[in-house]
Each structure stands twice: as C-alpha cells, then as structure tokens.
Design a protein around this motif. Sequence first.
Motif, PDB file in Angstrom:
ATOM      1  N   ALA A  46      40.986  46.624  32.937  1.00  0.00           N
ATOM      2  CA  ALA A  46      42.101  45.685  32.801  1.00  0.00           C
ATOM      3  C   ALA A  46      43.305  46.363  32.151  1.00  0.00           C
ATOM      4  O   ALA A  46      44.447  46.188  32.583  1.00  0.00           O
ATOM      5  CB  ALA A  46      41.668  44.469  31.982  1.00  0.00           C
ATOM      6  N   ASN A  49      44.895  48.744  34.644  1.00  0.00           N
ATOM      7  CA  ASN A  49      45.682  48.030  35.644  1.00  0.00           C
ATOM      8  C   ASN A  49      47.014  47.558  35.077  1.00  0.00           C
ATOM      9  O   ASN A  49      48.039  47.586  35.760  1.00  0.00           O
ATOM     10  CB  ASN A  49      44.900  46.837  36.179  1.00  0.00           C
ATOM     11  CG  ASN A  49      44.017  47.207  37.355  1.00  0.00           C
ATOM     12  OD1 ASN A  49      44.417  47.989  38.202  1.00  0.00           O
ATOM     13  ND2 ASN A  49      42.828  46.663  37.394  1.00  0.00           N
ATOM     14  N   PRO A  64      44.081  41.076  35.167  1.00  0.00           N
ATOM     15  CA  PRO A  64      43.467  41.584  33.934  1.00  0.00           C
ATOM     16  C   PRO A  64      42.882  40.501  33.046  1.00  0.00           C
ATOM     17  O   PRO A  64      41.855  40.717  32.401  1.00  0.00           O
ATOM     18  CB  PRO A  64      44.643  42.306  33.248  1.00  0.00           C
ATOM     19  CG  PRO A  64      45.521  42.732  34.370  1.00  0.00           C
ATOM     20  CD  PRO A  64      45.423  41.619  35.368  1.00  0.00           C
ATOM     21  N   LEU A  67      39.526  39.696  34.371  1.00  0.00           N
ATOM     22  CA  LEU A  67      38.598  40.786  34.058  1.00  0.00           C
ATOM     23  C   LEU A  67      38.117  40.707  32.619  1.00  0.00           C
ATOM     24  O   LEU A  67      36.929  40.883  32.329  1.00  0.00           O
ATOM     25  CB  LEU A  67      39.279  42.136  34.308  1.00  0.00           C
ATOM     26  CG  LEU A  67      39.487  42.542  35.770  1.00  0.00           C
ATOM     27  CD1 LEU A  67      40.264  43.843  35.838  1.00  0.00           C
ATOM     28  CD2 LEU A  67      38.156  42.685  36.477  1.00  0.00           C
ATOM     29  N   VAL A  68      39.039  40.455  31.704  1.00  0.00           N
ATOM     30  CA  VAL A  68      38.659  40.340  30.292  1.00  0.00           C
ATOM     31  C   VAL A  68      37.748  39.141  30.077  1.00  0.00           C
ATOM     32  O   VAL A  68      36.789  39.199  29.291  1.00  0.00           O
ATOM     33  CB  VAL A  68      39.917  40.237  29.413  1.00  0.00           C
ATOM     34  CG1 VAL A  68      39.535  39.929  27.969  1.00  0.00           C
ATOM     35  CG2 VAL A  68      40.707  41.537  29.472  1.00  0.00           C
ATOM     36  N   MET A 115      40.078  44.747  42.089  1.00  0.00           N
ATOM     37  CA  MET A 115      40.060  45.123  40.679  1.00  0.00           C
ATOM     38  C   MET A 115      40.892  46.388  40.438  1.00  0.00           C
ATOM     39  O   MET A 115      40.532  47.227  39.616  1.00  0.00           O
ATOM     40  CB  MET A 115      38.614  45.321  40.202  1.00  0.00           C
ATOM     41  CG  MET A 115      37.751  44.083  40.318  1.00  0.00           C
ATOM     42  SD  MET A 115      36.012  44.354  39.882  1.00  0.00           S
ATOM     43  CE  MET A 115      36.159  44.687  38.133  1.00  0.00           C
ATOM     44  N   LEU A 136      41.405  40.226  41.920  1.00  0.00           N
ATOM     45  CA  LEU A 136      41.421  40.635  40.509  1.00  0.00           C
ATOM     46  C   LEU A 136      42.253  41.899  40.313  1.00  0.00           C
ATOM     47  O   LEU A 136      41.906  42.757  39.509  1.00  0.00           O
ATOM     48  CB  LEU A 136      39.994  40.858  39.989  1.00  0.00           C
ATOM     49  CG  LEU A 136      39.064  39.650  40.012  1.00  0.00           C
ATOM     50  CD1 LEU A 136      37.683  40.027  39.520  1.00  0.00           C
ATOM     51  CD2 LEU A 136      39.629  38.509  39.190  1.00  0.00           C
TER      52      LEU A 136
END
Length: 217
Positions: A46, A49, A64, A67-68, A115, A136
């Motif tokens: 994250a 990115n 991000p 993702l977190v 991602m 993502l």
Amino acid sequence: MKRTRLWLGILGLVSTSYLIFEPVERLTLAWARLTEFGPYALIALAILNLGRAVTRSALVLVGPAILVTIAVALAYRPEVGSADAVDLAVALAFFGAVALVMSAVTDEQLWTRVMWTGRVAALAALRGRLRAVAVLGEIRVDMLQSQPHGKPVLTAVAVGGRVVVDVPREWRILARPPAGPLLLVREMGRRDLPDMGDADLEVRLVGLGGALELRRS
C-alpha cells in the motif's frame, strides 16, 4: 492476451504442484505463513502504491486503504482454520478462471493492474472495445498520442481502485452513468471547442468502490 494466459498458467502449475500431496496440511501451513507475514506485505504494498501514484486527488487512497484494511483483518484474525483456507483457494481459482475467460476476448484491448499502480500507452489507432481494469490499485492510460477510429468504447472496471485516462483537450467524451455502487466519474480540464457532433470516445465505469478520472491535456 497470450501473456495473461501464460502467467495464469504458471500460477496454476505452481499452486497445483504445491497441493498435490497432503493439500490440507500444505494449505494450513501456507495460511499460517500468510497470517504471520501477510499484513506487513500488504501494508508495504500500500505504501509503495502511494509512492508510485503521487497525485493531488484523494481518490488514490481508495486502493491502499482497502489493502491496509485487509492487512489489519489478517493481523487480528490469525485463528482462521484450514476450512477457510480451502474456501479461499476455491475463490482464487474461480477468479483465476474469470480472468482467463476475460483474457480470451480477442476483439478488445485490455489493460489490467491488480494491487499495483502502473501506466500504459494506448495504440496510435484507437478503435473497437477497450477495457482498463484496476483492482485495489490504479492504472493510468495515456491516449494523448492516439487517434480515434470509428466509435471506440472504453470500459473501466474499478474494484477498490482508480482508472485515470489522459485524453487530448479537443476530444468529445461521452461518459455513461456508472454501473455499480460507490463509483465516481470525474472529468478534469476543459475543452477548447464546444461539444458538437459525435463523441470521439465513449467511456463506461463498472465495479465497486472505484473511480474513473478523465484528464484533458
């Protein structure tokens, strides 16, 4: 298309080779490693990115942030058992099959980022159906050097991600309403000429929790 099939094939070979003998025990071990180190890897991804997608737009935080969130869920749910890991493996296999079917479509140009944040340049001759997929993550499509032929249609698929398209200032854009919840289409910059005649590019946004940005340069 061939590259997508190649990578999906390699992924399938690696995963099935790993699961040939004692699949439950191997899945349990893999899940234990994932819950131990996965949150840190997702947080690092994250941050990476965010660094690759330096922008003034707050929409870049969508991918991000998810993702977190997944990383935090993994960190606080290490007790998930092997049965859930099997369900996860089946779901991954299903989405892999969907991706393989999408890659087999021959009459459209496909750009995909999962991602990850990345840039691509569209072909000089822009025609037919185009598809940009951001899961993502974020994908930026540069059409500044392209010329539309016929009526090209760009479908942006955003799942917790963002699709950014750079278009010439003089292009006429027809933006269809988003198909799906928590989606946003935003156009930045102004046209030099009034909107007259047919559109040079039609754009559509589908997905969940994503955004499409059109930037005139």
